[in-house]
Design an enzyme around this catalytic site. Sequence first.
Site, mmCIF file in Angstrom:
data_model
loop_
_atom_site.group_PDB
_atom_site.id
_atom_site.type_symbol
_atom_site.label_atom_id
_atom_site.label_comp_id
_atom_site.label_asym_id
_atom_site.label_seq_id
_atom_site.Cartn_x
_atom_site.Cartn_y
_atom_site.Cartn_z
ATOM 1 N N ARG A 9 -22.727 -12.140 -45.897
ATOM 2 C CA ARG A 9 -21.991 -11.179 -44.640
ATOM 3 C C ARG A 9 -22.478 -9.857 -43.962
ATOM 4 O O ARG A 9 -22.615 -9.355 -44.715
ATOM 5 C CB ARG A 9 -20.510 -10.987 -45.810
ATOM 6 C CG ARG A 9 -19.754 -12.294 -46.258
ATOM 7 C CD ARG A 9 -18.225 -11.940 -46.722
ATOM 8 N NE ARG A 9 -18.603 -11.395 -47.557
ATOM 9 C CZ ARG A 9 -17.381 -10.668 -47.773
ATOM 10 N NH1 ARG A 9 -16.738 -9.844 -47.831
ATOM 11 N NH2 ARG A 9 -17.721 -9.999 -49.514
ATOM 12 N N LYS B 195 -0.226 -3.539 5.369
ATOM 13 C CA LYS B 195 -0.828 -4.059 3.822
ATOM 14 C C LYS B 195 0.239 -4.987 3.029
ATOM 15 O O LYS B 195 0.773 -4.717 2.368
ATOM 16 C CB LYS B 195 -1.603 -3.348 3.158
ATOM 17 C CG LYS B 195 -2.468 -2.188 3.692
ATOM 18 C CD LYS B 195 -4.380 -3.047 4.033
ATOM 19 C CE LYS B 195 -4.219 -3.595 3.004
ATOM 20 N NZ LYS B 195 -5.074 -2.343 2.055
ATOM 21 N N SER C 181 0.970 -1.017 -0.073
ATOM 22 C CA SER C 181 -0.028 0.240 -0.167
ATOM 23 C C SER C 181 0.803 1.388 -0.224
ATOM 24 O O SER C 181 1.599 0.927 0.472
ATOM 25 C CB SER C 181 -1.105 0.278 1.354
ATOM 26 O OG SER C 181 -1.693 1.224 1.086
ATOM 27 N N ASN D 254 -1.336 -6.834 -0.324
ATOM 28 C CA ASN D 254 -2.700 -6.642 -0.532
ATOM 29 C C ASN D 254 -2.728 -7.883 -1.896
ATOM 30 O O ASN D 254 -1.444 -9.091 -2.021
ATOM 31 C CB ASN D 254 -3.105 -6.147 -1.256
ATOM 32 C CG ASN D 254 -3.675 -4.334 -0.724
ATOM 33 O OD1 ASN D 254 -4.194 -5.130 0.403
ATOM 34 N ND2 ASN D 254 -2.585 -3.556 -1.174
#
Length: 454
Positions: free
Chosen positions: A314, A281, A275, A283
């Site tokens: 087409r 942190k 972080s 993550n």
Amino acid sequence: MSVSAFDSALTGDLLADADVRALFSDSRRIADMLRVESGLACAQARLGVIPPGVACRIVDAGTALQPDLAAIGAATARDGVPVPELVRQLRAALDAEAAAYVHYGATSQDIVDTAGVLALRDLCDLVDRRARDLVQRLAALAARHRATLCLARTRTQPAVPTSFGLRALAWARPLSRERARLAALRGEVLCVQFGGAAGNLSALGDRGPAVADALAGELGLAPSVPAWHGERDGLLALTDALARIAGALGKLGQDVAHGCQAEVAELRLSSGGGSSTMPNKANPVAAETLVALARHAAGSLAAAHQAQLHALERDGAAWTLEWLNLPQVAMAAGGGLARARAVLDALTVDTHRMAAAVTGGAGLPMAEAASFALAEHVPRVDAQATVAAACRTASDAGEHLLDVLARQSDAAVDWADLRRAERLLGPAPDLVDRALSQLASDERQGETGKPRTK
């Protein structure tokens, strides 16, 4: 923010995979279109449709050509397809005789679709290799943790004891099934596209079908006569298979991210993301990325279904829509498989923490086992009511559920026996063994090309 997060210098390494991205690059697309033009010339020369010496000159010119991408891009903005300008540049590199036989009897969609199939063939090979490797790794994880006590969670809430091996199998088995589906689709999708202006090979007359088959042989693709200009169900089925692979990976990522939550902490990733402001942190970036890619693939798949609505023989609008969505789903699946391997390489399973979630605290995950054990001595409704009341007491008083029941009930239940890991796991380890045996059988059958058991 970049128009494509997959190509962005900032987010490309997070979301994309270089090998998959290369399959859909401009250079690869141009090379494949030139390969189709060269293959067409060789097929026609072999059948006597064009002079024999011409094909060699077309192949040599195509190999040596350094396409002007800026000119092709500008022309595509006008023509809606890169083939006319690419053909003009190829013809300019040839003598008049050979130039007259470039793109002979073909239409732009023949070249673009067949070139796209060449890239998709390589994509299918890459996806299959990566999925096979991931299934093997997940099977090994399940076998290693066949008897690892784990708290099952249903609707995100604590449920009953289970085996972590069963959870790992729930990551492996969908990928194995998608490998089988993808293999079955190869013959349906990896087909040559050659129909001329309106799919009826009108320019080549009676020789058209033979040219189409010969072109398929030159490129190592399955034949397809008549052409599939307006039949896009095959490509849609392939896109759907890729989206399902991405979805299976998203489930893995979501489960791992949940297990890495600090308040759960049953799993750890050694390479968590940091972080900008919180030093504590870590993550679960790789796991989160799998979830994001799965959701992106699902959204792109919805748009890809619109591309099946090709009007008449087409349709330029529906065709263009495929270019916008199929590569996105391919990137989510192929790149997601590489990211999933990184997740498993970084994964640590905290078996003690897992067991504590079952046996620690108030022991509420043992409530189902307790109610069934008590029901052997009293009516089941009474047993469930007794255990429910004991759960409330255990939670309020900070006691263990089985201690409360042992004190409050005079039924001849061996409450201590219910605490044993073997009793809590029940048949889960055997279920893991059974599923692993079936998984191994399915994978072997997939390698030999035999149909899998249902």
